[in-house]
Design an enzyme around this catalytic site. Structure first.
Site, PDB file in Angstrom:
ATOM      1  N   PHE A   5       0.869  -1.188   0.000  1.00 33.49           N
ATOM      2  CA  PHE A   5       0.000   0.000   0.000  1.00 33.49           C
ATOM      3  C   PHE A   5       0.909   1.242   0.000  1.00 33.49           C
ATOM      4  O   PHE A   5       0.839   2.082   0.888  1.00 33.49           O
ATOM      5  CB  PHE A   5      -0.935   0.045   1.217  1.00 33.49           C
TER       6      PHE A   5
ATOM      7  N   ASP B 163       0.603  -0.599   5.216  1.00 33.69           N
ATOM      8  CA  ASP B 163      -0.094   0.662   5.546  1.00 33.69           C
ATOM      9  C   ASP B 163      -1.398   0.747   4.749  1.00 33.69           C
ATOM     10  O   ASP B 163      -1.522   1.577   3.841  1.00 33.69           O
ATOM     11  CB  ASP B 163       0.828   1.854   5.239  1.00 33.69           C
TER      12      ASP B 163
ATOM     13  N   CYS C 150      -5.437   2.517  10.184  1.00 28.78           N
ATOM     14  CA  CYS C 150      -5.942   3.883  10.352  1.00 28.78           C
ATOM     15  C   CYS C 150      -7.454   3.885  10.550  1.00 28.78           C
ATOM     16  O   CYS C 150      -8.105   4.908  10.400  1.00 28.78           O
ATOM     17  CB  CYS C 150      -5.541   4.751   9.159  1.00 28.78           C
TER      18      CYS C 150
HETATM   19  N1  SAH Z   1       1.815   4.111   2.677  1.00 27.54           N
HETATM   20  C1  SAH Z   1       1.316   5.259   1.967  1.00 27.54           C
HETATM   21  C2  SAH Z   1      -0.158   5.525   2.206  1.00 27.54           C
HETATM   22  C3  SAH Z   1      -1.072   4.380   1.901  1.00 27.54           C
HETATM   23  S1  SAH Z   1      -2.710   4.828   1.581  1.00 27.54           S
HETATM   24  C4  SAH Z   1       2.145   6.483   2.305  1.00 27.54           C
HETATM   25  O1  SAH Z   1       3.049   6.389   3.135  1.00 27.54           O
HETATM   26  O2  SAH Z   1       1.905   7.531   1.721  1.00 27.54           O
HETATM   27  C5  SAH Z   1      -3.394   3.333   1.018  1.00 27.54           C
HETATM   28  C6  SAH Z   1      -3.000   2.926  -0.389  1.00 27.54           C
HETATM   29  O3  SAH Z   1      -3.534   1.618  -0.596  1.00 27.54           O
HETATM   30  C7  SAH Z   1      -3.577   3.774  -1.514  1.00 27.54           C
HETATM   31  O4  SAH Z   1      -2.497   4.238  -2.312  1.00 27.54           O
HETATM   32  C8  SAH Z   1      -4.477   2.833  -2.327  1.00 27.54           C
HETATM   33  O5  SAH Z   1      -4.349   3.044  -3.726  1.00 27.54           O
HETATM   34  C9  SAH Z   1      -3.936   1.482  -1.947  1.00 27.54           C
HETATM   35  N2  SAH Z   1      -4.879   0.348  -1.961  1.00 27.54           N
HETATM   36  C10 SAH Z   1      -6.117   0.291  -1.443  1.00 27.54           C
HETATM   37  N3  SAH Z   1      -6.633  -0.948  -1.541  1.00 27.54           N
HETATM   38  C11 SAH Z   1      -5.688  -1.721  -2.154  1.00 27.54           C
HETATM   39  C12 SAH Z   1      -5.612  -3.093  -2.527  1.00 27.54           C
HETATM   40  N4  SAH Z   1      -6.614  -3.936  -2.280  1.00 27.54           N
HETATM   41  N5  SAH Z   1      -4.495  -3.531  -3.131  1.00 27.54           N
HETATM   42  C13 SAH Z   1      -3.460  -2.667  -3.368  1.00 27.54           C
HETATM   43  N6  SAH Z   1      -3.473  -1.372  -3.002  1.00 27.54           N
HETATM   44  C14 SAH Z   1      -4.577  -0.901  -2.414  1.00 27.54           C
END
Ligand code: SAH
Length: 395
Positions: free
Chosen positions: A227, A299, A339
């Site tokens: 993520f 995350d 979160c």
């Molecule tokens: N770690 C990042 C913030 C993560 S926010 C930082 O430090 O900035 C969550 C992220 O998860 C988003 O970019 C979203 O596109 C992704 N996401 C959500 N569901 C997902 C899934 N099932 N598989 C892969 N990515 C996913």
């Protein structure tokens, strides 16, 4: 002023300065206030409790703003609250290694439904409740005066607005619009941020300190950033001298930006891996290939948006944490986050415990993490605490 009278025995949260009045606690509303108006909240005996912003369309019928009889919410009060919020970020404002942080964190800063994030010379704002939406111009003027940004961009395109009967809104509020990609600095690292179309207000500012904590474990390690969004953790890992980086997100745009951000900070990304995929599937694929990593960062986005979703959310957290543990080499590091405000730190730890038992691994908690100090947790408003993380060693 019109009055909102609480039912008998329902005054305690307001007396304890919790800022939300739920519809079920209301006996009646005297007068004919419009939604968005100020009301006096009184107990069943008629005693003054607080001033609040009314919205009958929301489950949260009033958001309390002031508990002082002689401090009726007006421009002067908003100004004091904004000044207080700015004063609370003085250390961050003085930090030359960081120029992006949350200036106003809604209820926790005494300004219900108002989010203000500073990104260099620009502010990005969200008006998430009707009472604040109605005061938009006043707040924008005060922000221009007190924070002197080059421009204020509105990102009130958060789905929670629907609960208040508000439509999504985005656009320029004051000054000049930010560039398509604004460069910001976080802990000395450079990031390109898309304030107008990026997720949330453009960047996950709440993880700033945690990126620094995780960075300490990264030298020479192979890192899987799950993520990853625009690469917040990976850029810090690279700065620490991490070995191969694997970045995983479902958004191709996010991954492209993450690659750019790594390059911007001098990383030669040819050995790194950028995977546009669903996390649940990709982690299983890695397991099938017997891939291992020294350090895994998890995350995820908010899994639980309501109480009804908590059970499903905990299954999701358990699943990814179990998979991550299975991918870690002996003695590897797991940095895992949630979160979802509705999942308490205690429940989250239990979920990680369940994953460890199923994985058959000994897991030690090395550090407990929370949201950065620009997202303060108001003691009388436990809902303001939402981000929790564990840095674990997995044997
Ligand atoms: N770690 C990042 C913030 C993560 S926010 C930082 O430090 O900035 C969550 C992220 O998860 C988003 O970019 C979203 O596109 C992704 N996401 C959500 N569901 C997902 C899934 N099932 N598989 C892969 N990515 C996913």
């Amino acid at each position: 002023m019109d009055q909102l009278i609480l039912k008998k025995g329902r005054a305690k949260p307001a007396l304890h300065r919790h800022p939300w009045i739920f519809s079920g606690a209301v006996a009646c509303i005297d007068g004919n206030p419009a939604d968005g108006d100020l009301v006096e909240v009184r107990d069943a005996g008629g005693n003054f409790l607080a001033y609040g912003l009314l919205n009958r369309r929301s489950q949260i019928v009033a958001r309390l703003v002031s508990w002082e009889r002689d401090q009726m919410p007006d421009t002067a009060l908003w100004r004091r609250r904004l000044e207080r919020a700015l004063a609370g970020r003085a250390a961050l404002a003085a930090d030359t290694a960081t120029d992006a942080y949350r200036l106003v964190y809604a209820e926790a800063d005494g300004l219900p439904g108002l989010i203000v994030d500073r990104y260099g010379d620009y502010l990005v704002v969200q008006f998430l409740i009707l009472g604040m939406e109605r005061r938009k111009e006043e707040i924008a003027d005060l922000l221009m005066e007190l924070a002197a940004p080059r421009g204020i961009w509105e990102r009130s395109d958060a789905p929670v607005r629907a609960k208040e009967g508000l439509l999504l809104a985005a656009g320029l509020l004051r000054g000049t619009p930010p560039p398509d990609r604004l460069e910001i600095l976080e802990n000395g690292q450079r990031f390109l941020v898309d304030l107008m179309a990026g997720q949330k207000t453009g960047f996950y500012l709440d993880q700033r300190d945690n990126r620094q904590r995780v960075r300490a474990y990264c030298p020479d390690q192979t890192v899987l950033d799950v993520f990853c969004y625009s690469g917040g953790f990976s850029v810090h890992a690279a700065a620490a001298g991490a070995g191969c980086l694997s970045l995983l997100d479902s958004s191709a745009d996010a991954l492209a930006l993450a690659a750019e951000n790594l390059r911007l900070n001098g990383r030669e990304v040819s050995k790194d891996e950028f995977l546009t995929a669903d996390v649940f599937e990709q982690l299983r694929r890695f397991r099938g290939e017997s891939r291992t990593f020294d350090l895994v960062i998890l995350d995820p986005p908010k899994f639980a948006h309501s109480q009804a979703e908590v059970a499903r959310a905990t299954r999701g957290y358990k699943d990814i944490n179990l998979l991550a543990m299975q991918l870690l080499c002996r003695g590897g590091i797991l940095a895992t986050f949630s979160c979802s405000g509705l999942v308490s730190a205690d429940l989250f730890q239990k979920v990680v415990f369940g994953a460890a038992v199923d994985a058959g691994r000994d897991v030690q908690i090395l550090e407990r993490l929370s949201q950065g100090p620009d997202h303060p947790i108001l003691l009388t408003f436990p809902e303001s605490e939402y981000l929790k993380g564990l840095i674990c060693r997995v044997w």
